[in-house]
Design a protein around this motif. Structure first.
Motif, PDB file in Angstrom:
ATOM      1  N   ILE A 403       0.754  -1.051  -0.023  1.00  0.00           N
ATOM      2  CA  ILE A 403      -0.149  -0.075   0.080  1.00  0.00           C
ATOM      3  C   ILE A 403       0.982   1.327   0.155  1.00  0.00           C
ATOM      4  O   ILE A 403       0.602   2.489  -0.277  1.00  0.00           O
ATOM      5  CB  ILE A 403      -0.818   0.173   1.086  1.00  0.00           C
ATOM      6  CG1 ILE A 403      -1.803  -1.162   1.332  1.00  0.00           C
ATOM      7  CG2 ILE A 403      -1.771   1.310   1.308  1.00  0.00           C
ATOM      8  CD1 ILE A 403      -2.646  -1.613   2.577  1.00  0.00           C
ATOM      9  N   GLY A 404       1.997   1.112   0.148  1.00  0.00           N
ATOM     10  CA  GLY A 404       2.902   2.142   0.529  1.00  0.00           C
ATOM     11  C   GLY A 404       2.884   2.734   1.856  1.00  0.00           C
ATOM     12  O   GLY A 404       3.401   4.006   2.158  1.00  0.00           O
ATOM     13  N   GLY A 405       2.767   1.801   2.786  1.00  0.00           N
ATOM     14  CA  GLY A 405       2.594   2.250   4.193  1.00  0.00           C
ATOM     15  C   GLY A 405       3.603   1.809   5.063  1.00  0.00           C
ATOM     16  O   GLY A 405       4.993   1.319   4.426  1.00  0.00           O
ATOM     17  N   LYS A 406       3.440   2.036   6.360  1.00  0.00           N
ATOM     18  CA  LYS A 406       4.775   1.393   7.256  1.00  0.00           C
ATOM     19  C   LYS A 406       3.716   1.014   8.642  1.00  0.00           C
ATOM     20  O   LYS A 406       2.904   1.718   8.753  1.00  0.00           O
ATOM     21  CB  LYS A 406       5.316   2.690   7.641  1.00  0.00           C
ATOM     22  CG  LYS A 406       6.678   2.498   8.162  1.00  0.00           C
ATOM     23  CD  LYS A 406       7.619   3.878   8.402  1.00  0.00           C
ATOM     24  CE  LYS A 406       7.790   4.174   9.956  1.00  0.00           C
ATOM     25  NZ  LYS A 406       8.403   5.314   9.952  1.00  0.00           N
ATOM     26  N   ILE A 407       4.518  -0.075   8.994  1.00  0.00           N
ATOM     27  CA  ILE A 407       4.065  -0.665  10.452  1.00  0.00           C
ATOM     28  C   ILE A 407       4.911  -0.526  11.445  1.00  0.00           C
ATOM     29  O   ILE A 407       6.111  -0.699  11.101  1.00  0.00           O
ATOM     30  CB  ILE A 407       3.519  -1.783  10.135  1.00  0.00           C
ATOM     31  CG1 ILE A 407       2.825  -2.486  11.521  1.00  0.00           C
ATOM     32  CG2 ILE A 407       4.338  -3.015   9.748  1.00  0.00           C
ATOM     33  CD1 ILE A 407       1.762  -3.775  10.939  1.00  0.00           C
ATOM     34  N   PRO A 440       9.852   0.218  23.918  1.00  0.00           N
ATOM     35  CA  PRO A 440      10.457  -0.454  22.985  1.00  0.00           C
ATOM     36  C   PRO A 440       9.827  -0.288  21.532  1.00  0.00           C
ATOM     37  O   PRO A 440       8.688  -0.703  21.589  1.00  0.00           O
ATOM     38  CB  PRO A 440      10.651  -1.813  23.393  1.00  0.00           C
ATOM     39  CG  PRO A 440      10.520  -1.941  24.794  1.00  0.00           C
ATOM     40  CD  PRO A 440       9.561  -0.717  25.073  1.00  0.00           C
ATOM     41  N   GLN A 441      10.346  -0.150  20.651  1.00  0.00           N
ATOM     42  CA  GLN A 441       9.993  -0.068  19.229  1.00  0.00           C
ATOM     43  C   GLN A 441      10.483  -0.831  18.185  1.00  0.00           C
ATOM     44  O   GLN A 441      11.538  -1.099  18.136  1.00  0.00           O
ATOM     45  CB  GLN A 441       9.734   1.059  18.753  1.00  0.00           C
ATOM     46  CG  GLN A 441       8.363   1.881  19.114  1.00  0.00           C
ATOM     47  CD  GLN A 441       8.281   3.120  18.086  1.00  0.00           C
ATOM     48  OE1 GLN A 441       8.759   3.719  17.298  1.00  0.00           O
ATOM     49  NE2 GLN A 441       7.146   3.642  18.509  1.00  0.00           N
ATOM     50  N   ALA A 442       9.768  -1.278  17.221  1.00  0.00           N
ATOM     51  CA  ALA A 442      10.343  -1.956  16.087  1.00  0.00           C
ATOM     52  C   ALA A 442       9.609  -1.343  14.902  1.00  0.00           C
ATOM     53  O   ALA A 442       8.158  -1.248  15.079  1.00  0.00           O
ATOM     54  CB  ALA A 442      10.277  -3.342  15.908  1.00  0.00           C
ATOM     55  N   ALA A 443       9.939  -1.142  13.675  1.00  0.00           N
ATOM     56  CA  ALA A 443       9.074  -0.604  12.567  1.00  0.00           C
ATOM     57  C   ALA A 443       9.707  -1.142  11.298  1.00  0.00           C
ATOM     58  O   ALA A 443      10.479  -1.576  10.996  1.00  0.00           O
ATOM     59  CB  ALA A 443       9.316   0.865  12.321  1.00  0.00           C
TER      60      ALA A 443
END
Ligand code: ADP
Length: 453
Positions: A403-407, A440-443
């Motif tokens: 879709i051109g998005g990011k999670i 804590p984050q992951a992308a």
């Protein structure tokens, strides 16, 4: 009469001096031109006109100088082309003399081995501290042209740092021509990514086979027991058939997920991204999961946030449903009874953010970067018991990227998890939005992932 004689003598002397001066000038110019050629300067043309043998010398010099200049120009052009080719090569190229001194390194070699202009002339073992590279240089220097040396070497990370991890290189060494050889040329190709992808493919086949084997083994065991003795035993036969049905359902889900992933990865899954009103789609996704949520006594709600008007994203409806369904399904799966699951929307300048947030078991910090990998589960047994295939988030990641998005995901063990999906917005209307900075984050986004996990 005397006056005439004096005049004739003077004219003769003047003419003689002029001719001598021209001879001297032509000779000086030829000498200067030859000296210049010797110093590698551009060839000079001698313009002084001379006759007789000197005239021939000047003409011969001019012809030779023009030929030398043409050859020098051709050599220079070839050299420049060769330099451009060598510098443009992704491979690292090193030339080494028989005493192991560096003769040449292209840009690829400078990058790979951390060399620079001052490295030329220095000993290769001092510059590249790798016994394997040294062995490759040594072996190539022993060869006689046209044989070649071929092998694979592993290069340790520079300074042992994690930022410059070790690399796997294929190396091809060729001796330079000459008797004895003038040295060796070694071409290194970085195979790290290729090997990583090969390993991933092997892991994938091993994981997929294992995942298929487990339910098949159960089905076989139940069927054999039924055939042996349990078929007519009313106390167990229905239970066994239910177990078989469960395992068939698992197999079916696994095959569907594998097919879905294969279509996404091969680009066969063609989405039709169009302006889409997100709110009704999310409402219906949430609605579809209400039954499962209430069976666990979970509160599941959709909060459209500040989307009080129609807000469009540029996405395929089926793709958005696949993402939302997977995230809501996981939130319900991994949230114990009496917890809550929220689905939210936040409008930003260029994106609409969809959040699926739960008060579930959470994900340990170390596992966060890996949960989008195929078959990666924090707790295999728990996931299997809950009907998971380990492929859901990998599918979500691919769909979001298409879709051109990011999670992104943020989570804390025992407190819950929040999955945030940024989707490209369709209208240019400005709406303020806020995001809570998670722990804590992951992308994963279209640019962040090289290759498929
Ligand atoms: P699965 O089919 O096992 O759920 P997924 O790819 O959907 O596979 O998720 C990968 C893993 O990430 C899960 O096995 C689980 O350990 C973890 N996970 C995913 N979503 C959540 C969540 N909302 N809460 C806690 N853990 C989660």
């Amino acid at each position: 009469m005397e006056t005439v004689l004096i005049a004739l003598t003077a004219a003769g002397v003047a003419a003689g001096s002029y001719v001598a001066w021209r001879w001297w000038r032509a000779l000086t110019e030829v000498a200067g031109g030859l000296a210049g050629l010797g110093r590698g300067e551009k060839a000079r043309v001698v313009r002084t006109v001379a006759i007789g043998p000197l005239g021939e010398l000047v003409r011969a010099y001019n012809a030779a100088a023009a030929e030398v200049q043409a050859r020098t120009d051709r050599l220079e052009r070839d050299r420049q082309q060769l330099t451009v080719v060598l510098e443009a090569m992704a491979e690292a190229v090193l030339a080494v003399d028989p005493r192991h001194r560096l003769l040449f390194a292209n840009a690829g070699a400078n990058r790979l081995f951390g060399l620079d202009a001052h490295s030329v002339g220095r000993l290769v073992p001092e510059l590249i501290r790798s016994p394997q590279v040294q062995a490759a240089v040594e072996a190539t220097l022993q060869l006689v042209s046209p044989s070649a040396y071929q092998s694979e070497v592993s290069l340790p990370g520079r300074d042992g740092s994690v930022r410059t991890p070790g690399r796997i290189l294929s190396v091809r060494g060729t001796p330079l021509p000459g008797q004895p050889s003038a040295g060796a040329v070694l071409v290194f190709r970085d195979m790290t990514e290729l090997r990583r992808l090969e390993r991933m493919r092997q892991d994938f086949v091993a994981n997929a086979s294992h995942e298929l084997k487990t339910p098949l083994a159960s089905i076989k065991a139940y069927t054999e027991t039924l055939l042996d003795w349990a078929l007519h035993d009313e106390t167990v036969n229905v239970r066994f058939l239910e177990r078989i049905d469960e395992q068939v359902g698992r197999l079916n889900q696994l095959v569907l997920d594998l097919l879905s992933l294969a279509r996404l990865e091969s680009g066969q899954e063609v989405f039709d991204h169009q302006p889409l009103n997100l709110v009704p789609v999310l409402e219906s996704c949430v609605e579809a999961h209400q039954g499962r949520a209430s069976a666990k006594n979970l509160s599941l709600a959709f909060e459209p946030g500040d989307l009080d008007q129609e807000v469009l994203v540029m996405a395929d409806e089926e793709a958005v449903r696949q993402v939302a369904d997977n995230l809501i399904d996981n939130a319900i799966k991994y949230t114990p009874e009496n917890g809550s699951v929220r689905v939210r929307c936040i409008a930003r300048r260029d994106t609409i953010t969809l959040e699926v947030w739960d008060t579930g078991i959470g994900i340990p910090r170390d596992d966060l970067p890996r949960i989008f990998e195929r078959f990666y589960r924090v707790d295999k047994a728990r996931s299997r018991a809950l009907g998971g295939t380990g492929l859901g988030l990998s599918i979500v990641k691919h769909v979001v990227q298409s879709i051109g998005g990011k999670i992104e995901v943020s989570s804390r063990v025992g407190s819950g998890s929040r999955f945030t999906v940024h989707l490209p917005r369709c209208v240019a209307a400005l709406r303020p939005g806020s995001a809570v900075g998670p722990a804590p984050q992951a992308a994963v986004g279209p640019r962040s992932s090289g290759g498929l996990p």
